[in-house]
Each structure stands twice: as C-alpha cells, then as structure tokens.
Write a protein that holds these residues in place. Structure first.
Motif, PDB file in Angstrom:
ATOM      1  N   ASP A 186       0.797  -1.225   0.000  1.00 17.54           N
ATOM      2  CA  ASP A 186       0.000   0.000   0.000  1.00 17.54           C
ATOM      3  C   ASP A 186       0.827   1.272   0.000  1.00 17.54           C
ATOM      4  O   ASP A 186       0.286   2.362  -0.168  1.00 17.54           O
ATOM      5  N   LEU A 187       2.129   1.179   0.203  1.00 19.84           N
ATOM      6  CA  LEU A 187       2.972   2.373   0.190  1.00 19.84           C
ATOM      7  C   LEU A 187       3.730   2.532  -1.120  1.00 19.84           C
ATOM      8  O   LEU A 187       4.609   3.395  -1.231  1.00 19.84           O
ATOM      9  N   ARG A 228       6.665  -2.694   2.156  1.00 17.91           N
ATOM     10  CA  ARG A 228       5.312  -2.317   1.742  1.00 17.91           C
ATOM     11  C   ARG A 228       5.337  -1.458   0.485  1.00 17.91           C
ATOM     12  O   ARG A 228       4.311  -0.923   0.073  1.00 17.91           O
ATOM     13  N   TRP A 398       2.375   2.415   9.900  1.00 19.21           N
ATOM     14  CA  TRP A 398       2.196   2.563   8.461  1.00 19.21           C
ATOM     15  C   TRP A 398       0.745   2.368   8.054  1.00 19.21           C
ATOM     16  O   TRP A 398       0.283   2.979   7.085  1.00 19.21           O
ATOM     17  N   ASP A 399       0.005   1.535   8.791  1.00 24.45           N
ATOM     18  CA  ASP A 399      -1.444   1.459   8.565  1.00 24.45           C
ATOM     19  C   ASP A 399      -2.070   2.846   8.744  1.00 24.45           C
ATOM     20  O   ASP A 399      -2.888   3.289   7.928  1.00 24.45           O
ATOM     21  N   SER A 402      -1.074   5.285   5.978  1.00 22.13           N
ATOM     22  CA  SER A 402      -1.807   4.975   4.759  1.00 22.13           C
ATOM     23  C   SER A 402      -3.235   5.499   4.818  1.00 22.13           C
ATOM     24  O   SER A 402      -3.750   6.076   3.852  1.00 22.13           O
ATOM     25  N   GLU A 403      -3.875   5.313   5.964  1.00 25.86           N
ATOM     26  CA  GLU A 403      -5.245   5.808   6.125  1.00 25.86           C
ATOM     27  C   GLU A 403      -5.281   7.329   6.182  1.00 25.86           C
ATOM     28  O   GLU A 403      -6.190   7.961   5.644  1.00 25.86           O
ATOM     29  N   LYS A 406      -5.444   9.114   2.948  1.00 22.62           N
ATOM     30  CA  LYS A 406      -6.690   8.984   2.183  1.00 22.62           C
ATOM     31  C   LYS A 406      -7.764   9.960   2.641  1.00 22.62           C
ATOM     32  O   LYS A 406      -8.828  10.038   2.055  1.00 22.62           O
TER      33      LYS A 406
END
Length: 407
Positions: A186-187, A228, A398-399, A402-403, A406
């Motif tokens: 996702d990164l 990632r 990192w979760d 990532s959020e 967004k």
C-alpha cells in the motif's frame, strides 16, 4: 495457530542457501517449529544433515517419500507460515506459474497460510522483465515477495539482488505470524524519510553526551515501509550495530546538527517523514580539543550547554502540501501530568500529523525488542498500541499513515 508456530522454510538452489541456516537457527531458538523443504539444487550448497540437525525434522525434496501420509499436501496445509530463503529466479517462475514438480512447489500450492519469498540473484536476473512479471503476478495473489538488498553478490559483482540479512528475514517472519496482513504493497510510489538512533554530542575527543536509543524502532519502520513498497531514505545516527534494512537508502550521521541537515534535505522530496530518532536536546557549547583530565589539583570542569534545533518543528514549518509528518515522544509521567498529558501537549506544540508516544523507563522502549504506546492524531483521535515487536508497531504506524493519506 499451534502453541509452537509451524514454519516451512523452503530453500532454493542459490549460493545464499547457506544463510537459510541462520534464519532456521533464529526461528527455532525463538520457539518456532521449523521444517526445511529444500529443492534438490539447494542440497548442492547445504547438505540435508545440516538442516536436519538444526530443525530436528527429516529433510526431503521429492513427493515420493512418506507417501502414506500424503506429505506433498500435508506439509503446506499444516503450516502457519511458508518462507522461501533464498528464492531464485527459477523458483519464482515456477511458483508464479503453478508448477509442482518437487515437494517445495507442491507445498506452495497447498499452503493456505502467509507465504513470503526472499529473492537472491544477480542484478540482471532480478531486473529482467520475466522476473519482474513473475514477482508482480505473485504479489497480485497476496504473496509477499520481499525487496532484496543491495551489496556484494557472487564473484566480483555488486548490486541489487543480495539476500536480506537473516536477522531481518527472521524479524519479518515473526511479524507475518503475528499479523498476516502486515506487508501489503500500500505504500508503493510513496517517498518516505525515517530517522533512527541516538545522536552523540562531543565533549572532547573521547567523551560525548548521548542517550540509550538503539535505533531498533527506526530501523523496523524503514524495513517495513520498504517491504510495503515505499522508496525509503533512512537517516541513522548511532545504533546497536543493526543490519542494514533491504531496499533502503541508508545515510549515517552522528550529531543533532548533522541529523537536522540530512533530514531536512531528504524531506524536500518526501511524501512522509517519520522522526523516530532520539535527538539530543542540548549539546556542549564548546568541544575541548584535548581529553578533559581528572586532576586533584584542578577544579571540576563546568560544561555549558546550548539548545539543539527542533528538527520536528522545522519539518512542520517547512512542510510541502500534503506531506505527512510523524513524531515520536519518549515520555515519563510526573507531578505536572501523565505520559498522555505530556504527549497531547507535545502534539499541539509541534503541529505534526501523528505522534507515537512511548512510556520509557524500567526496561521499556529503549534497548529492548518489544514496544508499546499510543498513537495520537492531530484530529484528536487516539489509540493504544499493545505490546508487541517493534516491527508490529511499525506496521501499525504505516497502517495509520496509509489511512491518513486517504482523508
């Protein structure tokens, strides 16, 4: 998952096969039940007896042994994790296209647990379009194909394609066992800067002001981000002789001023900056040219200190549009407030987007393998981070990054 996590360690036929022995040792010593499934070619590099002695399990390569137990199906179905160390170009190709001509490739088809390949090959082979397509195909199916390291290869060659350090492989294996979803891609496309380690401020040619930071958390952040898919610059001050994370641009510094210059320069092109380093708040106003002597006929020296720059505050002040900035805070409670009270005040004062807070002291945070704390966001949301490996905390952060991107 069983009380002793069951790991299948596949070994491909490359010169880096000898490093699989160290991965095996690290996993067995940390309580994992590891069964080694090599290819026939791998046994040209490391004999079956070595793997059997280290694992405590028999070693087979073909599907026509232990036939009544249907081991070509059973081994994969019973596994909690399958690692392939090293994954050669040939093995990646066979796995991508579902070939099953030996015990390892049969195991890969029957496994319903996380599967992770750690490639090792010459740079030209890693960069070949066929290999890149096979890697992309495997990743599209949810398989982890780790980024290789750069460095010395066989012969006189150097470049990308070196097997990651066995300690890093074992660390990522434990992460996947704890969190099978910890390494999505996702990164991909993000440029990330991470700082790590503790700065040292010289007093004289021998002594310095420093702190207890080992750099392990910053290195874990860089390692997980690279796997990632991020393009990572790691600015590292002094660390506990940690192996260089694979797929990372590592830049060494020593003092807080050097850290400031390196981080601010790298941040100009970054989408995310994470200040995990333990930067000294103060430095000696002057450095003695010679070792400060202890003498009975001299008064004790007085050391004047000056304040070091606030790197996190400068990052926030000079941030690019949409750049995400993450701070770290090592706190202790006192008569003025709790750990969280101090952390909330720091978040407001610094103006960063996210702040990871560690309660320190009594064997917590510094110089240990595990970490815990809280993750605070500028929008007021807070979440506790339970005790786990530093790689698990990295995945949690990192979760959140990532959020956050967004929103």
């Amino acid at each position: 998952m069983s009380e002793r996590p069951r790991v299948v360690l596949g070994v491909g036929g490359g010169i880096a096969a000898y490093k699989a022995c160290e991965v095996l040792r690290r996993l067995t010593e940390s309580g994992h039940d590891v069964r080694v499934v090599p290819t026939a070619a791998a046994l040209n590099f490391v004999g079956a007896a070595t793997f059997e002695a280290l694992s405590g399990h028999p070693v087979h390569t073909g599907v026509f042994t232990e036939v009544p137990e249907v081991q070509h199906v059973r081994v994969g179905k019973e596994a909690d994790l399958v690692l392939v160390v090293p994954a050669t170009a040939d093995l990646l190709a066979r796995a991508a296209h579902g070939l099953a001509d030996d015990l390892l490739t049969n195991t890969l088809l029957t496994a319903r647990c996380p599967v992770a390949f750690f490639p090792a090959m010459h740079t030209e082979m890693w960069e070949h379009p066929a290999t890149r397509d096979n890697v992309a195909l495997l990743r599209s199916r949810g398989v982890v194909v780790a980024e290789p390291a750069s460095g010395r290869l066989t012969g006189v060659d150097t470049g990308k394609g070196r097997l990651p350090d066995p300690a890093e492989i074992a660390d990522l294996a434990r992460l996947l066992l704890a969190r099978p979803d910890a390494l999505p891609r996702d990164l991909h496309g993000l440029r990330v800067v991470v700082s790590a380690g503790g700065t040292r401020e010289p007093l004289d040619p021998v002594r310095y002001l420093g702190n207890r930071s080992s750099g392990k958390q910053g290195y874990a952040l860089a390692r997980v981000a690279a796997q990632r898919g991020a393009e990572v610059v790691l600015v590292a001050a002094h660390t506990a002789a940690l192996p260089e994370p694979a797929g990372v641009d590592l830049r060494h510094v020593s003092t807080a001023l050097e850290m400031r210059d390196a981080v601010l320069e790298a941040a100009q092109a970054a989408d995310v900056v994470v200040m995990a380093a333990a930067v000294a708040d103060f430095r000696p106003a002057a450095r003695a040219e010679h070792k400060i002597k202890k003498s009975e006929d001299r008064p004790d020296p007085e050391i004047s200190l000056v304040r070091n720059p606030d790197i996190l505050a400068e990052l926030v002040e000079n941030r690019k549009p949409d750049q995400v900035i993450v701070g770290f805070a090592a706190e202790t409670g006192d008569e003025q407030g709790s750990v969280l009270d101090h952390a909330r005040a720091k978040l407001r004062r610094k103006g960063c987007d996210l702040l990871v807070v560690n309660a320190v002291g009594d064997g917590r945070a510094f110089e240990v393998e595990d970490n815990a704390g809280w993750l605070l966001a500028a929008d007021g949301t807070e979440r506790a981070i339970p005790l786990g490996s530093k790689a698990q905390l990295a995945a949690t952060l990192w979760d959140a990054v990532s959020e956050y991107g967004k929103r």
